[in-house]
Design an enzyme around this catalytic site. Structure first.
Site, short mmCIF file in Angstrom:
data_model
loop_
_atom_site.label_atom_id
_atom_site.label_comp_id
_atom_site.label_asym_id
_atom_site.label_seq_id
_atom_site.Cartn_x
_atom_site.Cartn_y
_atom_site.Cartn_z
CB SER A 89 8.86 -21.53 -6.27
OG SER A 89 10.07 -21.10 -5.70
CE1 TYR A 90 7.23 -24.88 -13.02
CE2 TYR A 90 9.30 -24.78 -11.81
CZ TYR A 90 8.59 -24.67 -13.00
OH TYR A 90 9.25 -24.31 -14.14
CB ILE A 91 2.30 -23.11 -6.34
CG1 ILE A 91 1.76 -22.30 -7.51
CG2 ILE A 91 3.35 -22.31 -5.58
CD1 ILE A 91 1.08 -21.00 -7.11
CB ILE A 138 5.44 -28.70 -5.31
CG1 ILE A 138 4.01 -28.37 -4.84
CG2 ILE A 138 5.64 -30.21 -5.33
CD1 ILE A 138 2.95 -28.74 -5.85
#
Length: 227
Positions: A89-91, A138
């Site tokens: 997952s991308y933050i 995101i």
């Protein structure tokens, strides 16, 4: 990591000084630059602006990742190999910041800009930290199976994507030098090279629309997403 620095720019006015500063800092691979203070000074020749700024930078323990990436035919079979289950997952995106669950371990990772060569840092984190950070993700969480396949003196990492990226099969090979990367003899079972195709970067896959993903999957003969 936020860093605070200064730069002096010779310019005719404040706007020109700020534009020049941003241009120089981009060339230095400094991201998310924020101008905090601008002080004009006259050095006897012309106006010089002292600019204080902050920016995001990668961890000091980062290293250069040199990697080539290729598509694979979706019918390739790796059932005889073990695999890791990766949830990614991308933050954040400047720099690229992601969290990953790899089987029963958890990681925080940052990557700089680039394709063939990128700066990268990674550290292991606790499950509790991972669960807190996941709230800030995101786009989609990328789920994939990773297989490690020997290719001569190298190890090819094959990623088989799942969920709404199902049908995408990618292989990556990491190298110690650009010379090694350029001299790599590509195996016959590798498909189209996508090293420089930004659409296939995982951070872009995380925020791609269903239509954009369907367009990518045409290269593998898979079109299955609904709008």
């Amino acid at each position: 990591m936020i860093s605070y620095e200064k730069i002096s720019i010779r310019a005719k006015n404040e706007d020109e000084a700020i534009n020049k500063a941003y241009e120089i800092l981009r060339e230095q691979n400094k991201y998310n630059v924020v101008i905090n203070k601008l002080i004009p000074r006259f050095d006897g020749v012309s106006e010089v602006y002292e600019i204080s700024y902050s920016y995001e930078k990668l961890d000091k323990n980062s290293h250069l990742e040199i990697e080539r990436k290729f598509l694979l035919d979706r019918d390739c079979n790796f059932d005889n190999y073990n695999y890791l289950v990766i949830n990614q997952s991308y933050i954040g995106f400047r720099p690229v910041s992601r969290i990953r669950k790899v089987d029963d371990k958890y990681y925080y990772n940052q990557k700089g800009e680039g394709t063939l060569v990128r700066e990268e840092s990674e550290k292991e984190i606790t499950e509790d930290t991972y669960n807190k950070l996941i709230d800030y993700k995101i786009g989609r969480t990328i789920v994939k199976h990773r297989y490690k396949i020997p290719v001569g003196k190298y190890v090819a990492e094959v990623d088989k994507y799942l969920d709404d990226l199902e049908g995408l099969l990618v292989v990556e090979v990491e190298f110690k030098s650009l010379e090694d990367a350029n001299n790599f003899e590509v195996p016959s079972w590798f498909g189209k090279e996508i090293t420089d195709d930004l659409r296939y970067k995982n951070d872009n896959l995380a925020i791609a629309t269903k239509d954009e993903v369907s367009e990518l999957l045409k290269d593998t003969g898979v079109i299955h997403l609904s709008k």
